[in-house]
Scaffold this active site. Structure first.
Site, PDB file in Angstrom:
ATOM      1  N   ASP A   1      -7.145 -13.586 -17.771  1.00 54.54           N
ATOM      2  CA  ASP A   1      -6.842 -14.832 -18.480  1.00 54.54           C
ATOM      3  C   ASP A   1      -5.369 -14.820 -18.881  1.00 54.54           C
ATOM      4  O   ASP A   1      -4.954 -14.053 -19.753  1.00 54.54           O
ATOM      5  CB  ASP A   1      -7.747 -14.944 -19.714  1.00 54.54           C
ATOM      6  CG  ASP A   1      -7.505 -16.213 -20.519  1.00 54.54           C
ATOM      7  OD1 ASP A   1      -6.612 -17.007 -20.149  1.00 54.54           O
ATOM      8  OD2 ASP A   1      -8.210 -16.410 -21.520  1.00 54.54           O
TER       9      ASP A   1
ATOM     10  N   HIS B   1       0.822  -1.209   0.000  1.00 56.52           N
ATOM     11  CA  HIS B   1       0.000   0.000   0.000  1.00 56.52           C
ATOM     12  C   HIS B   1       0.856   1.259   0.000  1.00 56.52           C
ATOM     13  O   HIS B   1       0.326   2.372  -0.128  1.00 56.52           O
ATOM     14  CB  HIS B   1      -0.924   0.001   1.220  1.00 56.52           C
ATOM     15  CG  HIS B   1      -2.336   0.400   0.909  1.00 56.52           C
ATOM     16  ND1 HIS B   1      -2.667   1.309  -0.078  1.00 56.52           N
ATOM     17  CD2 HIS B   1      -3.516   0.010   1.462  1.00 56.52           C
ATOM     18  CE1 HIS B   1      -3.985   1.465  -0.120  1.00 56.52           C
ATOM     19  NE2 HIS B   1      -4.525   0.687   0.796  1.00 56.52           N
TER      20      HIS B   1
END
Length: 443
Positions: free
Chosen positions: A387, A155
């Site tokens: 994908d 973060h």
């Protein structure tokens, strides 16, 4: 579930980062963001990888994508508030799991989310030190041949939007490497922007201190359990209708605000049930700034680009009124979304951003507040489209995040339902599960 680590290595960009890019300064929003890793796990079934070595393919394509996402291969230097982009490498771990993929997915609400933490290579709180990789990936192969790709991003330099862009671009590069007849159908890689510090210059500020442990701990150590609650499309429609105030002329509230209101009410009611405690509460929501400013911050702008939107109120004698809470959350986010338009046009944009973070920080020591809830909405990020050349994921999950009263919303595979990953104290979770509205609207 037992996870055996097979290997650990560092993946460097396939093309060395130019010297002019070696020092990446973080923005003010990066500075204010909590010191933690952001987790996401993507699950893929067996038999779809065409005989290729999945891990080798993922390593090669990760190396390629890191040339465009070079800060992910660097190390954060907290003393100088910058990332040293000298291609130290992203961590890549190969692991083997002794159960099948279905043994995890089919557990539903009975899933012990802390087990999923073994599918990511590091603790959620282990970020911000020079020894911590900014990006850590673990590829775990199940006994059935399926696999999980666990991604942790620091973060310090990335919110979930940046991580989503990285994952999707990694998948694009992976498909391009495979080639084949459908190569012309592969999207053109994007060029991410790494100049958020020019929009909101760093001011050497301290991030939100959430107290997350740097070491892996058991539930018994931190007392926070995580459970997944599924809200179907039909349930969400009913929740929206229930949430609409009679006097409202705004129409139905959004799907996300309605679900947040339902969950928030159940959590807050637990804390204000004791009449001896204060009845004040604060609900915090993360608001993505991208494409909402004037001029618009691009969709693929990297870094932390979100507002912390706090909504404060006081519960009544009977707890929180559901429609009123949803209305409060809706108005809070709408106000901050409208403010986004002006963040880049004046000199006080950074000051406004800091206000939300500061109010959130002070709330934890405010004697008038008995409950602070934090919601983050990941529903619109296209993780189910990732994908890598062997099909799309069958499931996308979070993990056990030891942060009390925090909730992460994810779309289900159909895109019509919402999975809420709810992190509560171990004593509060049974009460939450028995809330009448949670029982009514979850499956």
């Amino acid at each position: 579930m037992k996870v055996e680590i097979l290997s650990t290595e560092l993946i460097k960009p396939s093309t060395p980062t130019p010297p002019s890019f070696r020092h990446y300064s973080i923005s003010m929003v990066d500075e204010l963001s909590p010191v933690m890793n952001v987790p996401i796990i993507l699950y893929y079934p067996a038999g779809l990888h065409g005989g290729i070595s999945r891990c080798m393919h993922l390593k090669t394509s990760l190396s390629k994508v890191l040339t465009r996402f070079y800060p992910f291969a660097g190390r954060y230097m907290k003393e100088s508030y910058m990332v040293d982009c000298s291609d130290q490498g992203a961590e890549f771990v190969e692991a083997r799991v002794d159960v099948g993929l279905d043994d995890i997915i089919c557990q539903g609400r009975n899933l012990k989310a802390e087990l999923l933490n073994s599918l990511v290579s590091r603790p959620i709180g282990a970020g911000g030190e020079i020894s911590d990789p900014v990006l850590a990936v673990q590829v775990s192969t199940f006994s059935c041949g399926g696999c999980a790709i666990g991604v942790l991003s620091s973060h310090r330099i990335a919110d979930i939007a940046t991580t989503s862009t990285l994952v999707m671009e990694w998948a694009v590069d992976a498909k391009i490497l495979l080639g084949g007849d459908d190569e012309r159908c592969v999207p053109v890689p994007v060029s991410p922007n790494w100049n958020s510090a020019s929009l909101f210059p760093g001011q050497k500020m301290s991030g939100l201190a959430l107290g997350l442990p740097r070491a892996k701990e058991n539930i018994a150590d931190h007392g926070i359990v995580t459970k997944k609650f599924l809200f179907s499309n039909s349930a969400i429609s009913k929740i929206r209708e229930k949430a609409m105030l009679d006097e409202s002329d705004e129409g139905l509230p959004t799907r996300v605000q309605s679900v947040c209101g339902l969950i928030g009410k159940a959590i807050i009611d637990i804390h204000v049930a004791n009449r001896e405690k204060p009845r004040g509460f604060l609900v915090i929501q993360a608001v993505n700034m991208r494409e909402r400013t004037d001029p618009p911050i691009p969709k693929h702008q990297c870094g932390n680009l979100y507002l912390v939107s706090p909504a404060r109120s006081v519960a009544g004698d009977e707890g929180v009124e559901f429609g009123g809470l949803v209305d409060l959350l809706t108005r809070s986010v709408k106000k901050d979304v409208d403010t986004c338009k002006m963040l880049l046009s004046g000199g006080d944009g950074g000051e406004f951003i800091a206000q939300g973070f500061n109010e959130s920080l002070k709330s934890h020591t405010d004697p008038g507040i008995s409950c602070v809830c934090f919601f983050t909405d990941w529903c619109k990020f296209p993780f189910y489209e990732a994908d890598f050349g062997w099909g799309k994921p069958v499931w996308v999950s979070s993990v056990n995040v030891p942060l009390r009263n925090s909730v992460c919303l994810l779309s289900d595979k159909s895109g019509e339902g919402i999975e809420a990953w709810v992190n509560l104290h171990i004593d509060d979770m049974p009460k939450f599960e028995q809330d009448s509205s949670i029982l009514e609207f979850t499956s």
